[in-house]
Design an enzyme around this catalytic site. Structure first.
Site, PDB file in Angstrom:
ATOM      1  CB  CYS B 206      -4.424  -3.663  -2.173  1.00 38.80           C
ATOM      2  SG  CYS B 206      -5.653  -5.180  -2.926  1.00 38.80           S
ATOM      3  CG  HIS B 207      -4.938   0.516  -1.722  1.00 41.46           C
ATOM      4  ND1 HIS B 207      -6.114  -0.379  -1.502  1.00 41.46           N
ATOM      5  CD2 HIS B 207      -5.937   1.112  -3.379  1.00 41.46           C
ATOM      6  CE1 HIS B 207      -6.997  -0.654  -1.702  1.00 41.46           C
ATOM      7  NE2 HIS B 207      -7.374   0.907  -2.865  1.00 41.46           N
ATOM      8  N   GLY B 208       0.118  -0.174  -2.176  1.00 38.21           N
ATOM      9  CA  GLY B 208       1.235  -0.481  -1.866  1.00 38.21           C
ATOM     10  C   GLY B 208       1.658  -0.058  -1.226  1.00 38.21           C
ATOM     11  N   PRO B 221      -0.374   3.368   2.625  1.00 42.09           N
ATOM     12  CG  PRO B 221      -2.177   3.128   1.491  1.00 42.09           C
ATOM     13  CD  PRO B 221      -0.630   2.262   1.390  1.00 42.09           C
TER      14      PRO B 221
END
Lengths: 487, 242
Positions: B206-208, B221
């Site tokens: 999703c956001h690494g 994150p």
């Protein structure tokens, strides 16, 4: 705004009714003889369009609720059944799903209209704030509704959104569990979302009544932003505004129908045709297009500020992006209402609209997507040649992977030539990613409200504002009658 | 907008006194006596004063609240007391309607689950459901364990040693080969996939966010390591989660 009533009950029944419940008088004074500024343009027809949207969503929604089953095992199938088996279900479901997008399209034009012509300024502050409340209720309703088909995007969208709450210290997780009715998005979540999705449109309906009431107390703003002074400035609502509204509604419905019949899935996400699977996350979770700007603001914050984590910071800014609209009537210091007479503000406004659109684009992209980079990646290796002489070799590529691949190739060549590789250094170029772009856009979004509008109102020299609406129209007509004189 | 009363003149209106209501459009439509309408403002003033004088009364016990016009009266006390009781009543009625949304008894009843870890071959992982949430049970290879132990002292966002990652709920050390973690990324709740990222563990697409072989956050994150649910070994390889 509404002067003395001009309603004259004609028949005996109307007289009887008027003495007991003057509902006909209310309708007559609000929608027939109601004085509207005579310079209104087509941007003033979106109130009627939005009313139509709300009615459409409520009517189609009530019908869909007759066939929908709010249960994790049946929800997805029941929506498919509506689309395939229920008579005209394909039409009604499509109108409802597309209608949400149309509703937001209309409300955004309506809001930008209010922003441009200063419709939020005194005495219309409360009218504007009620409008913001309606918009907020619309966002929540749309989010709840998007969960109901129980596709992959429904499920994971709901997971991500409810996870926002965990960013709040201490009370966050209990609030999240209270909202979900469990420890993950599950059946209790679906049933309550369905119940609330049915409730909220009626809350919106109540707010709309307050919105229209407040509007009829202060009277409509108009493109020149000059208050109505006497009868020469106005025309009766019927037929002037009514007919103009109908023309606009006709065009809007035409576009609406084009989506319903020819592009029913164009505004949705294909992943929502996959039933929800709590074990498999789609690679790229995105909200519906109308919420993308806020999603971009949320993700723009990838750094923590003191005790505020990146997650909480993003959440606060996203909430603040709507919250700042409430304060807008007091942030804009300009005495001139319409940006038609504010040449500088007009430029900043156009940039603002573009920024909102760009935020929407950024919200739909992967945050790591590289928009621009200064040069290619470079890996430089040092090797000692057969004779002890130092030599260097270089691998370059647009991405690090490509550079590594090229580097390995060069290395193999050097080794084949008998040299011993010693060390290597990687040169990373400056990369401008979607996240950085979103940060710049978010900065402008807030600067527009918190810096530009307050300062500009005090510093700019506005154009000459006409004294009355009638004079503004007179000047326009004079210019139109003698176009050669100016040229 | 509300003009119903324009037909009845003030003289023949049995309610009378409507003329005094001023020109506010809302007030014109409501048959309320002016005296009553004026009351809330006065009430508020008295309330504010009574707050101040109750403080003053402590200083001079001789002052009598019943006497002067500006002093709070017994009636004011009844107003405040009634209002306070009303607020308590509203809160008491509201609470069931708020609390009904909390996890129900049957949902809470599912909060413990048992699983026999012997079913998981080495180098494999299974996903089971606990409280409706997916949980990873990974049978780690010696290489994975060694990689995790090697990084124990490395700089991390949420520092924990590998031994801390397999500890039981009762504080007893667990089994290093079995890693039990909730399968939801601590960023926004996506399910990470094993075999991605540069630390040999999980990657959240999703956001690494990248997790290592002990499911500790190493880059990206996410603020925390993947959460270890409370679990204990009941016998041999049978584990009870929750």
């Amino acid at each position: 705004m509404s002067g003395p009533s001009t309603y004259v009950p004609k028949s005996g029944f109307e007289q009887w009714l008027d003495k007991r419940l003057p509902v006909m008088r209310l309708m007559h004074d609000s929608f027939i003889d109601y004085p509207t500024p005579r310079n209104l343009n087509y941007f003033w027809t979106f109130g009627a369009i939005l009313t139509l949207c709300l009615i459409t969503q409520v009517v189609t929604g009530i019908v869909l609720a007759m066939h929908y089953t709010a249960s994790v095992d049946l929800a997805f199938d029941s929506v498919q059944r509506i689309k395939r088996d229920v008579p005209f279900g394909w039409l009604i479901q499509s109108i409802h799903a597309t209608g949400a997008s149309m509703f937001f399209l209309a409300v955004y034009i309506h809001m930008f209209r209010g922003l441009y012509y200063g419709s939020y300024k005194a005495p219309r502050e409360l009218l504007w704030i009620i409008g913001v409340a309606i918009y907020l209720a619309m966002i929540i309703t749309a989010f709840l509704g998007y969960v109901l088909p129980w596709g992959q995007m429904s499920f994971w969208g709901a997971t991500v959104i409810t996870n926002f709450f965990t960013a709040v210290p201490i009370v966050g997780t209990p609030i999240q569990q209270w909202l979900m009715g469990g420890f993950a998005i599950d059946n209790p979540t679906l049933t309550r979302f369905f119940s609330l999705h049915y409730l909220l449109p009626f809350v919106i309906f109540g707010l709309v009544i307050l919105h229209v009431w407040a509007l009829h107390v202060t009277g409509q703003n108009n493109p020149d932003g000059v208050e109505v002074k006497d009868k020469a400035d106005t025309v009766p609502f019927t037929p002037y505004a009514t007919v103009k509204d109908l023309v606009s509604v006709a065009f809007f419905v035409l576009m609406f129908a084009a989506f319903v019949f020819f592009l029913p899935d164009a505004l949705g996400h294909p992943d929502n045709y996959i039933p929800a699977d709590p074990l498999k996350t789609p690679p790229h979770i995105v909200p519906e297009w109308y919420l993308l700007p806020f999603y971009a603001i949320l993700r723009a914050i990838d750094f923590s500020i003191g005790p505020i984590s990146a997650k909480l910071g993003g959440l606060l800014l996203m909430v603040g992006a709507i919250g700042v609209l409430v304060a807008l009537p007091w942030l804009d210091t300009s005495k001139v209402r319409s940006m038609r007479y504010r040449p500088l503000a007009r430029i900043f406004f156009v940039i603002f609209v573009v920024v909102c659109g760009a935020l929407g684009w950024a919200g739909g992209q992967s945050p790591d997507k590289v928009i621009w980079q200064s040069s290619s990646f470079r890996i430089e290796g040092q090797a000692t040649g057969p004779g002890g002489a130092a030599q260097t070799y270089v691998g370059a590529g647009v991405t690090l992977e490509a550079a590594e691949k090229a580097f390995e190739k060069e290395k193999a060549k050097v080794v084949a030539a008998g040299a011993a590789p010693q060390s290597s250094t990687v040169t990373t170029p400056f990369q401008f990613k979607v996240t950085q772009f979103s940060q710049l856009l978010t900065l402008y979004y807030f600067a527009f409200f918190l810096l530009i509008l307050p300062i500009l109102g005090l510093r700019e020299t506005p154009g000459r504002v006409p004294e009355t609406i009638a004079k503004a129209i007179g000047a326009k007509h004079a210019a139109a009658a003698a176009p050669d004189r100016e040229a | 907008m509300i003009k119903g009363e324009t037909h009845g003149t003030a003289s023949n209106d049995p309610r009378g006194g409507l003329k005094d209501c001023g020109d506010a459009p809302l007030a014109r439509g409501l048959p309320i006596f002016p005296a009553l309408r004026a009351k809330p403002a006065v009430k508020l003033r008295i309330l504010v004063k009574s707050w101040g004088s109750s403080v003053a009364n402590h200083a001079s016990p001789a002052a009598n609240a019943e006497t002067a016009g500006d002093e709070p009266t017994r009636r004011d006390f009844i107003y405040v007391a009634t209002g306070a009781m009303g607020a308590v009543g509203v809160a008491a009625v509201a609470w069931p309607f708020i609390d009904q949304m909390s996890p129900a008894a049957d949902t809470l009843a599912l909060s413990a689950t048992e699983y026999d870890l012997a079913q998981v071959p080495e180098g494999q992982q299974v996903v089971i459901f606990w409280r409706g949430k997916p949980v990873f049970i990974r049978h780690r290879t010696p290489a994975e364990i060694a990689a995790a132990k090697k990084d124990d002292a490395a700089s991390m966002r949420d520092p924990q040693t590998d031994a801390d990652r397999v500890i039981q709920a009762n504080g007893q050390p667990g089994k290093a080969e079995y890693l039990v973690v909730e399968a939801s990324c601590t960023h926004f709740g996506c399910v990470p996939t094993f075999g991605g990222g540069s630390f040999g563990g999980w990657l959240c697409a999703c956001h690494g966010s990248v997790y290592d072989t002990a499911a500790r956050i190493r880059s990206g994150p996410a603020p925390q390591n993947l959460i270890v649910p409370p679990y204990t070994y009941t016998s041999g390889t049978v584990v009870k989660i929750g």
